[in-house]
Design a protein around this motif. Structure first.
Motif, mmCIF file in Angstrom:
data_model
loop_
_atom_site.group_PDB
_atom_site.id
_atom_site.type_symbol
_atom_site.label_atom_id
_atom_site.label_comp_id
_atom_site.label_asym_id
_atom_site.label_seq_id
_atom_site.Cartn_x
_atom_site.Cartn_y
_atom_site.Cartn_z
ATOM 1 N N ALA A 137 9.104 -10.565 2.356
ATOM 2 C CA ALA A 137 7.740 -10.957 2.005
ATOM 3 C C ALA A 137 7.145 -9.919 1.074
ATOM 4 O O ALA A 137 7.461 -8.724 1.172
ATOM 5 N N ALA A 138 6.291 -10.380 0.186
ATOM 6 C CA ALA A 138 5.544 -9.480 -0.688
ATOM 7 C C ALA A 138 4.273 -9.024 0.020
ATOM 8 O O ALA A 138 3.787 -9.671 0.953
ATOM 9 N N ILE A 139 3.706 -7.946 -0.450
ATOM 10 C CA ILE A 139 2.561 -7.365 0.248
ATOM 11 C C ILE A 139 1.338 -8.287 0.222
ATOM 12 O O ILE A 139 0.585 -8.351 1.194
ATOM 13 N N GLY A 140 1.152 -9.041 -0.868
ATOM 14 C CA GLY A 140 -0.032 -9.889 -0.965
ATOM 15 C C GLY A 140 -0.134 -10.911 0.151
ATOM 16 O O GLY A 140 -1.161 -10.977 0.857
ATOM 17 N N PRO A 141 0.879 -11.764 0.383
ATOM 18 C CA PRO A 141 0.796 -12.744 1.465
ATOM 19 C C PRO A 141 0.654 -12.119 2.853
ATOM 20 O O PRO A 141 0.007 -12.696 3.728
ATOM 21 N N MET A 142 1.239 -10.952 3.063
ATOM 22 C CA MET A 142 1.109 -10.303 4.371
ATOM 23 C C MET A 142 -0.326 -9.807 4.596
ATOM 24 O O MET A 142 -0.879 -9.910 5.698
ATOM 25 N N LEU A 143 -0.938 -9.283 3.551
ATOM 26 C CA LEU A 143 -2.337 -8.872 3.670
ATOM 27 C C LEU A 143 -3.261 -10.078 3.754
ATOM 28 O O LEU A 143 -4.324 -10.005 4.397
ATOM 29 N N GLY A 175 7.465 -5.082 -1.436
ATOM 30 C CA GLY A 175 7.719 -5.777 -0.178
ATOM 31 C C GLY A 175 6.881 -5.231 0.954
ATOM 32 O O GLY A 175 6.409 -4.088 0.927
ATOM 33 N N ALA A 176 6.685 -6.071 1.986
ATOM 34 C CA ALA A 176 5.910 -5.658 3.159
ATOM 35 C C ALA A 176 6.299 -6.515 4.357
ATOM 36 O O ALA A 176 6.876 -7.592 4.223
ATOM 37 N N VAL A 177 5.971 -6.018 5.527
ATOM 38 C CA VAL A 177 6.157 -6.723 6.790
ATOM 39 C C VAL A 177 4.821 -6.726 7.518
ATOM 40 O O VAL A 177 4.109 -5.716 7.513
ATOM 41 N N VAL A 178 4.490 -7.858 8.124
ATOM 42 C CA VAL A 178 3.306 -7.914 8.978
ATOM 43 C C VAL A 178 3.764 -8.023 10.422
ATOM 44 O O VAL A 178 4.734 -8.735 10.729
ATOM 45 N N ALA A 179 3.117 -7.270 11.304
ATOM 46 C CA ALA A 179 3.339 -7.399 12.741
ATOM 47 C C ALA A 179 2.261 -8.331 13.286
ATOM 48 O O ALA A 179 1.081 -7.995 13.261
#
Length: 464
Positions: A121-127, A165-169
């Protein structure tokens, strides 16, 4: 410092694959939800480990990561096997009150369910998931919430090109979906379907007896009808109401191409892939019934031993959904209008006058100044206002349910674009404001006003 239970793994064999998340090469914590951490009663020391634990770089004590299996109707077409294509359930956290919460990583790597995707995932959708779910929580709408967003140090490739890239918990009451039931139903695995039925009852509706499929269906219907009525009340458009995105807990789940309607238009669609408007704003109550029909189909073996009787019971319940939803919606609208009792005629007439008016701004101004604040906003409104005023609306009660601040689309986009470039300040400023939705907008008007002219039609993407 954080302990996991793993009842899903113990009680629901066949509904998951054991799989560790990908290890982020250079994890950095970019957003931590202190409010949620406090609500859960997490040890304050967890934050120091968040970058590692919630990126896949290391596992929290007791975690047994799995990718969940489920089926689903996506835009009306049935897929017998979907599942977590870029998510890993770490386990379940028990808070101080004994409540059970799933903690899941999203964007944490490819799984056997990825269907050709990269699992990232990209950082935008996770935020986006973080900010929209926090807004929903602040407005009292049942929702999953983001505990942390961690930049992975990897680059993901999308149509827009290379992105960080990013991860959301994500924290959820559970990840049991309509599609979870469809998964076993499609395979004819009645024993596993029964186990899922009993697990869902025990976890979410413990007042019901084990095996009470009809009671479960009724409880889920009420919870979902209330939830979607609340969505409609704040102008929220989910964007992808597939059956795998309807949680039996009654929470809003999976914030992909979602957004808030500004100018009232029943056909509002934001999702780039919803070309037919299946999940448009006004269609959300209809999809409620459609999705619940799919749940009823999966539950048929447990409604009655006689198939014809089971079908009759299901049809009886399905025929009542529209009325249940309408009752919930009218209650939401009565509260927005400060009325002691619902008045469907008054609501219907108002909706007929509202196309083009900013949904949030209209109701907030009405709650702050009464008729004077909105008079002249629409042709024919004066007569309606006289009728409404004669009913003695409670403006104070209205201000407690009509937000002054929602995540305005232009502000969300600006915050996500800045974050993608490495500047988190606009994101944190936006989150601070949407957490106080019902406070007066004075002094923070920039967060309360509609998008400026020239912003154009807003289009959102699922992020995969």
């Amino acid at each position: 410092m954080i302990g996991f239970d793993n009842s899903w793994v113990r009680d629901l064999p066949g509904s998951f694959l054991r799989l560790a998340p990908d290890a982020a090469p250079a994890p950095v914590l970019v957003a931590w939800n202190d409010s949620l951490a406090a609500d859960l009663g997490l040890d304050p020391g967890v934050k120091a480990h968040a970058a590692q634990w919630f990126s896949g770089a290391a596992l929290p004590p007791g975690a047994e990561p799995v990718a969940l299996a489920y089926a689903g109707h996506q835009f009306g077409g049935f897929s017998p096997q979907l599942g977590d294509g870029r998510a890993h359930l770490l386990g379940e956290f028990l808070d101080g009150q004994g409540r059970r919460w799933d903690i899941q990583l999203k964007g944490s790597g490819r799984t056997p369910f990825s269907r050709g995707g990269d699992g990232k995932a990209a950082i935008g959708p996770m935020l986006r998931e973080y900010v929209i779910s926090e807004a929903m929580a602040a407005m009292g709408i049942p929702t999953t919430r983001a505990l942390a967003v961690v930049a992975t140090g990897e680059t993901v490739w999308r149509e827009a090109g290379p992105l960080p890239g990013a991860v959301v918990a994500r924290v959820a009451a559970s990840h049991i979906r309509v599609g979870s039931f469809q998964f076993f139903s499609a395979r004819g695995e009645t024993d596993k379907l029964r186990a899922l039925l009993d697990y869902t009852i025990a976890r979410h509706y413990p007042h019901l007896a084990p095996g009470d499929a009809l009671g479960l269906f009724d409880a889920v219907t009420r919870a979902q009808a209330r939830l979607i009525a609340q969505w409609m009340g704040v102008g929220f458009v989910h964007g992808v109401m597939n059956t795998d995105n309807m949680a039996l807990s009654g929470e809003t789940i999976d914030y992909g191409p979602c957004a808030f309607m500004e100018a009232y238009a029943p056909g509002t669609v934001f999702s780039s892939i919803d070309r037919q408007g299946r999940y448009a704003y006004a269609n959300q109550p209809l999809i409620l019934g459609w999705n619940l029909a799919r749940l009823a189909e999966a539950l048929l073996p447990f409604l009655d031993p006689d198939e014809a009787r089971a079908v009759a019971l299901a049809n009886e319940r399905l025929g009542a959904i529209a009325g249940i939803y309408e009752t919930e919606f009218q209650a939401v609208m009565a509260a927005k209008l400060g009325l002691a009792a619902p008045d469907a005629g008054l609501v219907g007439d108002l909706l007929g006058l509202m196309p083009g008016l900013d949904w949030t701004l209209f109701f907030r101004r009405l709650s702050e100044t009464g008729s004077d604040g909105v008079r002249g906003m629409a042709e024919g409104l004066a007569g309606w206002l006289e009728r409404w005023q004669a009913m003695g609306p409670d403006l104070g009660a209205m201000r407690a349910v009509n937000p002054a601040i929602i995540p305005r689309n232009h502000l969300v986009e600006a915050a996500l674009e800045a974050a993608t470039s490495g500047d988190m300040a606009p994101f944190h400023a936006l989150v601070a404001e949407i957490r106080r939705p019902f406070e007066p907008a004075m002094g923070r008007e920039a967060f309360a006003l509609p998008a400026p002219e020239g912003f154009g039609d807003y289009v959102t993407f699922c992020g995969t």
